[in-house]
Design an enzyme around this catalytic site. Structure first.
Site, PDB file in Angstrom:
ATOM      1  CE  LYS A  24      -2.184  -1.149   3.865  1.00 51.51           C
ATOM      2  NZ  LYS A  24      -1.575  -2.475   4.176  1.00 51.51           N
ATOM      3  NE  ARG A  99      -4.113  -1.587  10.530  1.00 50.72           N
ATOM      4  CZ  ARG A  99      -3.057  -1.031   9.941  1.00 50.72           C
ATOM      5  NH1 ARG A  99      -3.103   0.213   9.544  1.00 50.72           N
ATOM      6  NH2 ARG A  99      -1.972  -1.741   9.731  1.00 50.72           N
ATOM      7  NE  ARG A 138       7.659  -2.984   5.789  1.00 46.09           N
ATOM      8  CZ  ARG A 138       6.359  -2.719   5.744  1.00 46.09           C
ATOM      9  NH1 ARG A 138       5.829  -2.142   4.681  1.00 46.09           N
ATOM     10  NH2 ARG A 138       5.564  -3.040   6.744  1.00 46.09           N
ATOM     11  NE  ARG A 144       6.771  -0.814  10.041  1.00 43.13           N
ATOM     12  CZ  ARG A 144       5.619  -0.789   9.398  1.00 43.13           C
ATOM     13  NH1 ARG A 144       5.531  -0.225   8.218  1.00 43.13           N
ATOM     14  NH2 ARG A 144       4.539  -1.348   9.939  1.00 43.13           N
ATOM     15  NE  ARG A 156       2.413  -5.243  11.265  1.00 44.38           N
ATOM     16  CZ  ARG A 156       3.343  -4.931  10.358  1.00 44.38           C
ATOM     17  NH1 ARG A 156       4.534  -5.489  10.414  1.00 44.38           N
ATOM     18  NH2 ARG A 156       3.078  -4.080   9.409  1.00 44.38           N
TER      19      ARG A 156
HETATM   20  P1  AMP Z   1       1.053   0.124   9.087  1.00 46.21           P
HETATM   21  O1  AMP Z   1       2.176   1.082   8.845  1.00 46.21           O
HETATM   22  O2  AMP Z   1      -0.206   0.495   8.373  1.00 46.21           O
HETATM   23  O3  AMP Z   1       1.472  -1.304   8.852  1.00 46.21           O
HETATM   24  O4  AMP Z   1       0.701   0.216  10.649  1.00 46.21           O
HETATM   25  C1  AMP Z   1       1.647  -0.105  11.620  1.00 46.21           C
HETATM   26  C2  AMP Z   1       0.971  -0.158  12.976  1.00 46.21           C
HETATM   27  O5  AMP Z   1       0.451   1.138  13.299  1.00 46.21           O
HETATM   28  C3  AMP Z   1      -0.211  -1.100  13.082  1.00 46.21           C
HETATM   29  O6  AMP Z   1       0.167  -2.443  13.346  1.00 46.21           O
HETATM   30  C4  AMP Z   1      -0.970  -0.474  14.249  1.00 46.21           C
HETATM   31  O7  AMP Z   1      -0.333  -0.757  15.476  1.00 46.21           O
HETATM   32  C5  AMP Z   1      -0.785   1.017  13.992  1.00 46.21           C
HETATM   33  N1  AMP Z   1      -1.856   1.545  13.126  1.00 46.21           N
HETATM   34  C6  AMP Z   1      -1.715   2.067  11.875  1.00 46.21           C
HETATM   35  N2  AMP Z   1      -2.903   2.439  11.378  1.00 46.21           N
HETATM   36  C7  AMP Z   1      -3.828   2.125  12.321  1.00 46.21           C
HETATM   37  C8  AMP Z   1      -5.240   2.245  12.392  1.00 46.21           C
HETATM   38  N3  AMP Z   1      -5.963   2.745  11.372  1.00 46.21           N
HETATM   39  N4  AMP Z   1      -5.852   1.826  13.533  1.00 46.21           N
HETATM   40  C9  AMP Z   1      -5.154   1.328  14.564  1.00 46.21           C
HETATM   41  N5  AMP Z   1      -3.820   1.156  14.556  1.00 46.21           N
HETATM   42  C10 AMP Z   1      -3.150   1.564  13.446  1.00 46.21           C
END
Ligand code: AMP
Length: 200
Positions: A24, A99, A138, A144, A156
């Site tokens: 994404k 989400r 990654r 990360r 996740r």
């Molecule tokens: P991402 O970069 O989208 O993979 O998000 C990394 C982490 O950020 C996720 O595993 C959540 O802990 C947190 N996070 C990101 N977006 C959301 C969201 N919309 N709602 C809740 N937690 C989020």
């Protein structure tokens, strides 16, 4: 002149959807330039807050490090601020938000306050084992913590299926869901996404 006015008043708001590791962020970075959209990645905003040691960052980190979702209200308030900061633009690519259905309802409200709506959810569909491989790879360079162990990565993906995947039917019911394959070359995937966006 007339044409320019029309272009500037059309907003396109796209939810780029898919499990962790679907690509994404990579695709949003290309598409935002092509369509002059503002890319909002809630994960990136949280990571920036962690880096800057803000109270929001401290709170988010405790959930993120375990691969869990940050509580809805915290995330929704943050998203709402990000939209308000960029409300004069051509629209948004949302990446990592919504989400769950609470967040999806909140997104409708946030956009409605700016006389806008979600035009489409475009999902990148990728096989789970490819996701695990991509995320761990990654993790070798991204630093990360949530990409660094297979257990957290699988957690996740599991949370995605338990809580997030339901949004497919949420947007299907509104005739706004489009699925494309997220496997293969980055450029080939971009082409598939553009083919959908150009029909909106
Ligand atoms: P991402 O970069 O989208 O993979 O998000 C990394 C982490 O950020 C996720 O595993 C959540 O802990 C947190 N996070 C990101 N977006 C959301 C969201 N919309 N709602 C809740 N937690 C989020």
């Amino acid at each position: 002149m007339y044409g320019q006015q029309i272009v500037s008043t059309i907003m396109k708001n796209i939810v780029l959807f898919g499990p962790p590791g679907a690509g994404k962020g990579t695709q949003a970075n290309v598409l935002k330039d092509t369509y002059q959209l503002v890319h909002i990645s809630t994960g990136d905003v949280f990571r920036k807050n962690i880096k800057n040691r803000t109270p929001l960052g401290t709170l988010a980190q405790s959930f993120m490090d375990k691969g869990e979702l940050v509580p809805d209200q915290v995330t929704i308030d943050m998203l709402s601020d990000e939209v308000a900061k960029n409300a004069e633009g051509n629209g948004f690519i949302f990446d990592g938000f919504p989400r769950n259905t609470t967040q999806a309802d909140a997104l409708d409200e946030v956009l409605a306050a700016h006389d806008a709506c979600v035009d489409a959810m475009i999902a990148l569909e990728v096989n789970d084992e490819i996701l695990v491989k991509r995320l761990l790879k990654r993790g070798e360079t991204s630093g990360r913590p949530d990409d660094s162990s297979e257990e957290i990565v699988r957690n996740r993906i599991q949370i995605y299926y338990n809580e997030t995947a339901i949004l497919k039917s949420y947007y299907q019911d509104k005739n706004k869901y489009h699925g494309v394959s997220g496997e293969g070359d980055i450029e080939a995937i971009t082409k598939r996404l553009k083919a959908v966006i150009d029909t909106l």
